[in-house]
Every structure is written in C-alpha cells, then in structure tokens.
Design an enzyme around this catalytic site. Structure first.
Site, PDB file in Angstrom:
ATOM      1  N   ASN A  54       1.968  -1.766 -18.292  1.00  0.00           N
ATOM      2  CA  ASN A  54       2.948  -0.958 -17.561  1.00  0.00           C
ATOM      3  C   ASN A  54       2.247   0.239 -16.905  1.00  0.00           C
ATOM      4  O   ASN A  54       1.356   0.824 -17.509  1.00  0.00           O
ATOM      5  CB  ASN A  54       4.033  -0.440 -18.512  1.00  0.00           C
ATOM      6  CG  ASN A  54       4.959  -1.544 -18.977  1.00  0.00           C
ATOM      7  OD1 ASN A  54       4.488  -2.615 -19.370  1.00  0.00           O
ATOM      8  ND2 ASN A  54       6.252  -1.287 -18.951  1.00  0.00           N
ATOM      9  N   TYR A  85       9.830 -13.476 -12.246  1.00  0.00           N
ATOM     10  CA  TYR A  85       8.654 -12.677 -11.865  1.00  0.00           C
ATOM     11  C   TYR A  85       7.392 -13.256 -12.514  1.00  0.00           C
ATOM     12  O   TYR A  85       6.357 -13.439 -11.877  1.00  0.00           O
ATOM     13  CB  TYR A  85       8.899 -11.245 -12.328  1.00  0.00           C
ATOM     14  CG  TYR A  85       7.774 -10.248 -12.181  1.00  0.00           C
ATOM     15  CD1 TYR A  85       6.945  -9.948 -13.269  1.00  0.00           C
ATOM     16  CD2 TYR A  85       7.581  -9.549 -11.004  1.00  0.00           C
ATOM     17  CE1 TYR A  85       5.946  -8.998 -13.166  1.00  0.00           C
ATOM     18  CE2 TYR A  85       6.579  -8.592 -10.891  1.00  0.00           C
ATOM     19  CZ  TYR A  85       5.769  -8.320 -11.981  1.00  0.00           C
ATOM     20  OH  TYR A  85       4.770  -7.375 -11.887  1.00  0.00           O
ATOM     21  N   GLY A  99       0.790  -1.230   0.000  1.00  0.00           N
ATOM     22  CA  GLY A  99       0.000   0.000   0.000  1.00  0.00           C
ATOM     23  C   GLY A  99       0.819   1.274   0.000  1.00  0.00           C
ATOM     24  O   GLY A  99       0.244   2.373  -0.076  1.00  0.00           O
ATOM     25  N   LYS A 127       4.049 -14.837 -10.717  1.00  0.00           N
ATOM     26  CA  LYS A 127       2.751 -14.163 -10.896  1.00  0.00           C
ATOM     27  C   LYS A 127       1.722 -15.124 -11.516  1.00  0.00           C
ATOM     28  O   LYS A 127       0.561 -15.156 -11.112  1.00  0.00           O
ATOM     29  CB  LYS A 127       2.920 -12.919 -11.768  1.00  0.00           C
ATOM     30  CG  LYS A 127       3.646 -11.760 -11.104  1.00  0.00           C
ATOM     31  CD  LYS A 127       2.792 -11.064 -10.062  1.00  0.00           C
ATOM     32  CE  LYS A 127       3.424  -9.786  -9.550  1.00  0.00           C
ATOM     33  NZ  LYS A 127       2.593  -9.102  -8.523  1.00  0.00           N
TER      34      LYS A 127
HETATM   35  P1  NAP Z   1       6.269  -0.550  -5.924  1.00  0.00           P
HETATM   36  O1  NAP Z   1       6.023   0.887  -6.144  1.00  0.00           O
HETATM   37  O2  NAP Z   1       7.643  -1.081  -6.066  1.00  0.00           O
HETATM   38  O3  NAP Z   1       5.678  -0.945  -4.477  1.00  0.00           O
HETATM   39  C1  NAP Z   1       5.865  -2.247  -3.992  1.00  0.00           C
HETATM   40  C2  NAP Z   1       5.094  -2.362  -2.698  1.00  0.00           C
HETATM   41  O4  NAP Z   1       5.281  -3.677  -2.172  1.00  0.00           O
HETATM   42  C3  NAP Z   1       5.572  -1.373  -1.622  1.00  0.00           C
HETATM   43  O5  NAP Z   1       4.489  -0.960  -0.857  1.00  0.00           O
HETATM   44  C4  NAP Z   1       6.532  -2.250  -0.801  1.00  0.00           C
HETATM   45  O6  NAP Z   1       6.651  -1.811   0.549  1.00  0.00           O
HETATM   46  C5  NAP Z   1       5.793  -3.589  -0.856  1.00  0.00           C
HETATM   47  N1  NAP Z   1       6.690  -4.714  -0.620  1.00  0.00           N
HETATM   48  C6  NAP Z   1       7.758  -5.088  -1.368  1.00  0.00           C
HETATM   49  N2  NAP Z   1       8.358  -6.176  -0.806  1.00  0.00           N
HETATM   50  C7  NAP Z   1       7.653  -6.456   0.321  1.00  0.00           C
HETATM   51  C8  NAP Z   1       7.780  -7.430   1.367  1.00  0.00           C
HETATM   52  N3  NAP Z   1       8.759  -8.342   1.350  1.00  0.00           N
HETATM   53  N4  NAP Z   1       6.892  -7.417   2.384  1.00  0.00           N
HETATM   54  C9  NAP Z   1       5.913  -6.480   2.427  1.00  0.00           C
HETATM   55  N5  NAP Z   1       5.715  -5.531   1.475  1.00  0.00           N
HETATM   56  C10 NAP Z   1       6.584  -5.523   0.448  1.00  0.00           C
HETATM   57  O7  NAP Z   1       5.368  -1.441  -6.892  1.00  0.00           O
HETATM   58  P2  NAP Z   1       4.085  -1.034  -7.779  1.00  0.00           P
HETATM   59  O8  NAP Z   1       4.573  -0.565  -9.092  1.00  0.00           O
HETATM   60  O9  NAP Z   1       3.155  -0.175  -6.959  1.00  0.00           O
HETATM   61  O10 NAP Z   1       3.439  -2.490  -7.986  1.00  0.00           O
HETATM   62  C11 NAP Z   1       2.226  -2.861  -7.343  1.00  0.00           C
HETATM   63  C12 NAP Z   1       1.770  -4.168  -7.976  1.00  0.00           C
HETATM   64  O11 NAP Z   1       1.538  -3.950  -9.387  1.00  0.00           O
HETATM   65  C13 NAP Z   1       2.809  -5.300  -7.890  1.00  0.00           C
HETATM   66  O12 NAP Z   1       2.173  -6.523  -7.588  1.00  0.00           O
HETATM   67  C14 NAP Z   1       3.415  -5.344  -9.305  1.00  0.00           C
HETATM   68  O13 NAP Z   1       3.878  -6.632  -9.613  1.00  0.00           O
HETATM   69  C15 NAP Z   1       2.237  -4.945 -10.150  1.00  0.00           C
HETATM   70  N6  NAP Z   1       2.566  -4.346 -11.459  1.00  0.00           N
HETATM   71  C16 NAP Z   1       3.361  -3.235 -11.530  1.00  0.00           C
HETATM   72  C17 NAP Z   1       3.602  -2.673 -12.809  1.00  0.00           C
HETATM   73  C18 NAP Z   1       4.424  -1.406 -12.966  1.00  0.00           C
HETATM   74  O14 NAP Z   1       4.646  -0.993 -14.127  1.00  0.00           O
HETATM   75  N7  NAP Z   1       4.868  -0.750 -11.886  1.00  0.00           N
HETATM   76  C19 NAP Z   1       3.017  -3.235 -13.955  1.00  0.00           C
HETATM   77  C20 NAP Z   1       2.196  -4.343 -13.808  1.00  0.00           C
HETATM   78  C21 NAP Z   1       1.956  -4.890 -12.555  1.00  0.00           C
HETATM   79  P3  NAP Z   1       7.781  -0.708   0.920  1.00  0.00           P
HETATM   80  O15 NAP Z   1       7.341   0.547   0.241  1.00  0.00           O
HETATM   81  O16 NAP Z   1       7.718  -0.634   2.385  1.00  0.00           O
HETATM   82  O17 NAP Z   1       9.052  -1.251   0.373  1.00  0.00           O
HETATM   83  O1  GFB Z   2       9.673  -0.517 -18.032  1.00  0.00           O
HETATM   84  P1  GFB Z   2      10.775  -1.357 -18.546  1.00  0.00           P
HETATM   85  O2  GFB Z   2      12.032  -1.356 -17.755  1.00  0.00           O
HETATM   86  O3  GFB Z   2      10.395  -2.891 -18.638  1.00  0.00           O
HETATM   87  O4  GFB Z   2      10.989  -0.868 -20.092  1.00  0.00           O
HETATM   88  P2  GFB Z   2       9.568  -3.787 -19.655  1.00  0.00           P
HETATM   89  C1  GFB Z   2      11.995  -1.294 -20.770  1.00  0.00           C
HETATM   90  C2  GFB Z   2      12.155  -0.698 -22.177  1.00  0.00           C
HETATM   91  O5  GFB Z   2      12.474   0.687 -22.039  1.00  0.00           O
HETATM   92  C3  GFB Z   2      13.339  -1.366 -22.828  1.00  0.00           C
HETATM   93  C4  GFB Z   2      13.803   0.917 -22.547  1.00  0.00           C
HETATM   94  O6  GFB Z   2      13.133  -1.415 -24.206  1.00  0.00           O
HETATM   95  C5  GFB Z   2      14.503  -0.452 -22.441  1.00  0.00           C
HETATM   96  O7  GFB Z   2      15.557  -0.534 -23.346  1.00  0.00           O
HETATM   97  N1  GFB Z   2      14.435   1.980 -21.737  1.00  0.00           N
HETATM   98  C6  GFB Z   2      14.926   3.136 -22.224  1.00  0.00           C
HETATM   99  C7  GFB Z   2      14.577   1.992 -20.400  1.00  0.00           C
HETATM  100  N2  GFB Z   2      15.419   3.911 -21.240  1.00  0.00           N
HETATM  101  C8  GFB Z   2      15.208   3.221 -20.081  1.00  0.00           C
HETATM  102  C9  GFB Z   2      15.475   3.512 -18.697  1.00  0.00           C
HETATM  103  O8  GFB Z   2      16.018   4.540 -18.296  1.00  0.00           O
HETATM  104  N3  GFB Z   2      15.122   2.555 -17.775  1.00  0.00           N
HETATM  105  C10 GFB Z   2      14.480   1.372 -18.170  1.00  0.00           C
HETATM  106  N4  GFB Z   2      14.093   0.501 -17.214  1.00  0.00           N
HETATM  107  N5  GFB Z   2      14.215   1.070 -19.467  1.00  0.00           N
HETATM  108  C11 GFB Z   2       9.012  -5.008 -17.401  1.00  0.00           C
HETATM  109  C12 GFB Z   2       9.179  -6.377 -16.789  1.00  0.00           C
HETATM  110  O9  GFB Z   2       9.322  -5.109 -18.748  1.00  0.00           O
HETATM  111  O10 GFB Z   2       7.647  -4.589 -17.327  1.00  0.00           O
HETATM  112  C13 GFB Z   2       8.738  -6.339 -15.339  1.00  0.00           C
HETATM  113  O11 GFB Z   2      10.551  -6.733 -16.849  1.00  0.00           O
HETATM  114  C14 GFB Z   2       7.386  -5.662 -15.143  1.00  0.00           C
HETATM  115  O12 GFB Z   2       8.703  -7.650 -14.831  1.00  0.00           O
HETATM  116  C15 GFB Z   2       7.256  -4.416 -15.995  1.00  0.00           C
HETATM  117  O13 GFB Z   2       6.380  -6.461 -15.455  1.00  0.00           O
HETATM  118  C16 GFB Z   2       5.852  -3.890 -16.008  1.00  0.00           C
HETATM  119  O14 GFB Z   2       8.271  -3.153 -19.996  1.00  0.00           O
HETATM  120  O15 GFB Z   2      10.434  -4.208 -20.773  1.00  0.00           O
END
Ligand code: NAP
Ligand code: GFB
Length: 321
Positions: free
Chosen positions: A165, A136, A9, A140
């Site tokens: 994303n 990952y 959260g 999932k």
């Molecule tokens: P985030 O900003 O990295 O936040 C992760 C959260 O999980 C934080 O609240 C963190 O707590 C908590 N957490 C991590 N490890 C933990 C542990 N061992 N025990 C208890 N809490 C823990 O991630 P987010 O982007 O909000 O992601 C939320 C959900 O969306 C995840 O399930 C992720 O897989 C999914 N998701 C994310 C993306 C994306 O692009 N970001 C895309 C698709 C799906 P602390 O803050 O205290 O560390």
């Molecule tokens: O969001 P991202 O790191 O992950 O995006 P994915 C990656 C794409 O952005 C690649 C380009 O094509 C990288 O080469 N890129 C360019 C960058 N500049 C940057 C930068 O500064 N940082 C990063 N990170 N990338 C993730 C999965 O895939 O998607 C995770 O690996 C998760 O598990 C997440 O699910 C939502 O979109 O490729």
C-alpha cells in the site's frame, strides 16, 4: 537519450516520480508524464496517438483504475475491464513502437488470499486473490503473463514491480474511492474543521472496520526512487516486490493513531465493525529487493505521515477531494 513515458503520471506515484526527477535533472533522460487528459488509455487509437507523439524508448506504466477496499468491492467488473484494456493497449503499443523496456505496476493485494507468509514474487499465481478485489487482481496478474509472453516471442524486457500500500502527497482523498490513509486524512480534517463550536476533546473519529487488519505502507517518494532504480538497473522479466520491511507492518488502528498524532487531534478514536475489514493481512517479503539494494533507507512512517497530512492541509483546495 532515453525517452521515458510515464502513464498515470498525474496520480500519487506519478507526482512522486515528477518530484524526484525534477530535483535530479538527469541529463541523459527525457521524461514525459501523461494523465488521462493526454490520452484515455482504454481507447487504442488514443493510446497509439500518445505513443506516436512521445516516441518513448522506455515506459513506466502506472495508469490504472485504482481505489481502496470499498471502491473495489463495489466495482470489480469495471476494475477488471478498464485495467485489462489499459494494460493490453500500453504493452502492445510499446511493442509496436519498439520500446526497449516497460516497467508496469502490480500490487501486493493481487497475491493469493489463502497463502503462507511472508508472500514473495514466486507466489503471484498460486491461488485466488481476496474476494474484495478479484477484478483488479486478475487484470494485474495478467500483466506478468503478458510480460512473459512478449519476452518468449520477441525477447522484450517488459517487467513489473509489486508495491505494498502506498501513501503520500497528491493522493486521492475522495471518501468512496480512496485508500485507508487518504480516506482517514480527509475524514479527520473534516471532523476537525466542521462544528468548531464543539470542543475537539469531545469529537469522535470513526475507524472503519475492527482496526485489526495489518498493512505495510510505503511512502510514495521512496517508491518513486525505487522505481527509477528498477527502470535503470533491474533487467529481469520477473516481478520484484517494492515494500517496506515486514517489521514495519502496522494495524489499521495504529494508522488512525498516527494520523491523529499528525493532526494533533485531541478527540477519541472508535471502530465501526459494521464496515468491512477486507483482507486481514498481505505481509510481503522484500528479501529480493534487499539482496539487490541492501542499504536502501525507507522514510520513517510517522515522519512520512506528518508530511502527508501537512501536504493535504496546505493544498486542500487542489487535492482530489
Ligand atoms: P492514482 O493516484 O489514482 O493515479 C492514477 C493515474 O492513472 C492518474 O494519473 C490517472 O490520470 C491515470 N489514469 C486512470 N485511468 C486512466 C485512463 N483510462 N487513461 C489514462 N490514464 C488513466 O493511482 P496511484 O495510487 O498513483 O497508482 C499508480 C499505480 O500504482 C497503479 O498502477 C496502481 O494500481 C498501483 N498501486 C497503487 C497502490 C496504492 O496504494 N495507491 C498500491 C499498489 C499499487 P488522471 O489523473 O488524469 O485521472
Ligand atoms: O487501503 P484500503 O482501502 O484497502 O484499506 P486494502 C482498507 C482497510 O482500512 C480496511 C480500513 O480494513 C478498512 O476497514 N479503513 C478504516 C478504511 N477506515 C477507512 C477509510 O476511511 N477508508 C478506507 N478505504 N479504509 C486495497 C485493494 O486493499 O489495497 C486495492 O482493494 C489496492 O485493490 C490497495 O490494491 C492497495 O489495503 O484493504
């Protein structure tokens, strides 16, 4: 009274849920937002203690080891083990506490890499995920399996959402860990503020990779609204994709251009093809969501990017840098 526990959260999505619920003030729901400081969910005893303390009737399970392409590529084993532990502890403890509903969070990156497009909910298990994030992805995917197993044995309504994303305020901007949008925001802010003696028009921003990969990006506040709808109104164990339309898909280079526009960056953009591109695309269909919520309006990408960059520059000192 519904008691809703949000694991994870304090992160990007968790904070967006906090903002929506704070504004909405539902009178028949009590929400508790937990971070790792409240309980390390890789530890079963700590997980049980958190649930005992909150006694939730409903759970939105967001907590996970999360990161971008490069963090995944370098840590597949940790992503697998930490997420397997967290997910099993949360689902089993929810069962033992008699929670009536759990909504867990998957991701469109878990779908098979070699597939037809657009991807939909029926294709989750149709082949191996992309090699960059198999740890990952399999952890999932198992949530969907666990949800069906709890339903088959106990009739529980444990379900899952599949976001594309995500980006927005409160993201994780740490360069080695972050996703593309917060990673670029961090790097462009640094480029703009360091070496002030160099005119910005002469500064060069590096896009990692070729800039050609395609992605769909949902604004965290839009996703939060959809997840609250799923908690209250979606009553199926089957996963549901929560993504912007296919037509909103952009290239990584277009993402860099949108961030440059939001910063009013006057310098040049170049691509560093020595860096990995990762998956070329993971185009997801939101037809199921659109059939249930046809009028849902997603925030315009550029508008959401402006707000995300403004949040970062305004809250730079508090941000996860
Ligand atoms: P985030 O900003 O990295 O936040 C992760 C959260 O999980 C934080 O609240 C963190 O707590 C908590 N957490 C991590 N490890 C933990 C542990 N061992 N025990 C208890 N809490 C823990 O991630 P987010 O982007 O909000 O992601 C939320 C959900 O969306 C995840 O399930 C992720 O897989 C999914 N998701 C994310 C993306 C994306 O692009 N970001 C895309 C698709 C799906 P602390 O803050 O205290 O560390
Ligand atoms: O969001 P991202 O790191 O992950 O995006 P994915 C990656 C794409 O952005 C690649 C380009 O094509 C990288 O080469 N890129 C360019 C960058 N500049 C940057 C930068 O500064 N940082 C990063 N990170 N990338 C993730 C999965 O895939 O998607 C995770 O690996 C998760 O598990 C997440 O699910 C939502 O979109 O490729």
């Amino acid at each position: 009274m519904k008691k809703v526990l949000v694991t994870g959260g304090t992160g990007l999505v968790g904070q967006a849920l906090q903002d929506i619920i704070k504004n909405e003030q539902p009178n028949d729901e009590e929400w508790f937002f937990a971070g790792s400081k409240d309980a390390d969910l890789t530890n079963l005893v700590a997980t049980q203690a958190l649930f005992e303390k909150v006694k939730p009737t409903h759970v939105i399970h967001l907590a996970a080891m999360v990161g971008g392409l490069f963090h995944n590529m370098n840590n597949n084993l940790d992503f697998l083990r930490n997420n397997l532990l967290i997910n099993d502890h949360v689902l089993q403890t929810a069962h033992e506490l008699g929670c009536t509903k759990v909504v867990s969070c998957l991701s469109t990156c878990i779908f098979p890499d070699n597939t037809s497009y657009p991807i939909d909910e029926t294709m989750v298990h149709n082949g191996p995920p992309h090699v960059s994030n198999y740890g990952y992805s399999y952890a999932k995917r198992l949530i969907d399996i666990q949800n069906h197993a709890y339903h088959d044995k106990y009739g529980h309504l444990y379900t899952s959402v599949i976001p594309c994303n995500i980006f927005g305020p409160h993201d994780n901007y740490k360069p080695d860990v972050s996703h593309v949008i917060p990673g670029m925001i961090n790097r462009m802010h640094k480029l703009r503020t360091e070496q002030p003696e160099i005119p910005e028009s002469e500064k060069v921003f590096t896009v990692y990779g070729s800039g050609k990969p395609l992605r769909q990006f949902i604004y965290s506040l839009d996703l939060a609204k959809l997840m609250i709808w799923v908690l209250r109104h979606y009553n199926s164990v089957e996963p549901i994709v929560l993504s912007v339309d296919e037509s909103a898909e952009v290239t990584i280079y277009e993402v860099a251009e949108a961030i440059a526009k939001a910063f009013n960056f006057k310098g040049k953009l170049i691509c560093d093809t020595s860096k990995a591109d990762g998956q070329y695309k993971k185009t997801a269909s939101n037809a199921k969501l659109r059939s249930l919520l046809p009028d849902f309006k997603f925030t315009d990408f550029e508008e959401a990017m402006q707000a995300s960059v403004l949040w970062y520059t305004t809250n730079y000192d508090q941000a996860r840098n």
